[in-house]
Design an enzyme around this catalytic site. Structure first.
Site, PDB file in Angstrom:
ATOM      1  CG  HIS A   1      11.683   6.095  -5.859  1.00 57.41           C
ATOM      2  ND1 HIS A   1      11.139   7.294  -5.475  1.00 57.41           N
ATOM      3  CD2 HIS A   1      10.959   5.684  -6.935  1.00 57.41           C
ATOM      4  CE1 HIS A   1      10.150   7.619  -6.282  1.00 57.41           C
ATOM      5  NE2 HIS A   1      10.010   6.656  -7.176  1.00 57.41           N
ATOM      6  CG  ASP A   2      12.816   8.775  -2.454  1.00 55.48           C
ATOM      7  OD1 ASP A   2      13.877   9.200  -1.971  1.00 55.48           O
ATOM      8  OD2 ASP A   2      12.558   8.833  -3.677  1.00 55.48           O
TER       9      ASP A   2
ATOM     10  N   GLY B   1       6.681   4.738  -4.667  1.00 52.05           N
ATOM     11  CA  GLY B   1       7.664   5.620  -4.072  1.00 52.05           C
ATOM     12  C   GLY B   1       7.116   6.510  -2.970  1.00 52.05           C
TER      13      GLY B   1
END
Length: 262
Positions: free
Chosen positions: A121-122, A139
């Site tokens: 994520h991200d 992440g």
């Protein structure tokens, strides 16, 4: 004409260009957008608020746009955006972002993402990057253009990898890897300048020479980081073909939040 196998599942609301191809047993979610001439293999799941550009090749058994593997995630509407001309091979997983960041996982253009890669994520991924098989990034990682990650390498959350950098296979990277540099070993250590990669991409001998001088300043002259940065400023001011890459290297070091590998 769109070529969608009869065994594929396309949920109502999905938007596919007329030229998209979808293989058997793949599932395309309701909030997915896929651009022209992109192909999706069999048994692949693309879900969430995911936008995929043109001319991408997505292999079998990939999982794109799934929720972030973050225990703070509470079902917020976050996104995954993938650009153009990427190759994403078998069993790759790429998750959407979180509201703790900007809510977006981003993949640029012309990347080569091999089998069993995980992009968490991200993450913010640039262009022309190679992720070798089984490379895994946590992440909030940023990867600059033309970087290469070796097979079975792992990258700690919030780490940055600079443009044209090379991370060796089976290496664990826990601090920022400056642009143009090579890092390798079980806990990634600096190993020199990515000379062969820079030559292939048209860097001049003068630019490479300046970067080799910068490497010696950072890693071979027993200087503190502040002392090294002062000398890098002087090196950049000499001008010539080395001015731009040394300036980029210096800017990367000055903005590091996890410090650079030393």
């Amino acid at each position: 004409m769109t070529r969608i196998h009869s065994a594929a599942i396309i949920e109502a609301g999905a938007s596919l260009d007329d030229t998209v191809q979808i293989g058997p047993y793949s599932v395309i979610g309701a909030h997915v957008r896929i651009g022209a001439y992109t192909t999706v293999g069999s048994h692949t799941i693309i879900e969430g608020h995911t936008t995929i550009g043109d001319n991408n090749r997505i292999g079998h058994f990939a999982a794109l746009g799934g929720p972030p593997q973050d225990m703070k995630y509470a079902g917020e509407s976050t996104r995954l955006k993938i650009g153009n001309r990427n190759t994403i091979r078998e069993f790759t997983t790429i998750n959407t972002g979180t509201t703790q960041d900007n809510g977006l996982t981003y993949i640029g253009d012309d990347n080569w993402i091999m089998a069993y890669v995980h992009i968490a994520h991200d993450c913010q991924i640039g262009n022309h990057i190679v992720f070798s098989s089984n490379s895994q990034i946590a992440g909030h990682v940023n990867v600059g253009d033309w970087a290469i990650l070796g097979g079975m390498s792992g990258v700690h959350q919030f780490v940055r990898i600079g443009e044209h950098a090379f991370l060796g296979g089976a290496s664990a990277l826990v601090q920022d890897l400056p642009p143009y540099m090579v890092a390798a070993s079980e806990k990634a250590q600096p190993r020199g300048v990515n000379i062969e990669g820079l030559r292939r991409r048209g860097f001049t001998a003068d630019a490479i020479s300046a970067l080799r001088a910068a490497y010696r300043t950072l890693y071979k002259n027993s200087l503190s980081l502040d002392e090294a940065k002062a000398q890098l400023h002087e090196l950049a001011r000499r001008g010539g073909d080395g001015e731009v890459p040394v300036t980029i290297l210096l800017r990367f070091i000055e903005t590091a939040t996890r410090s650079i590998i030393r």
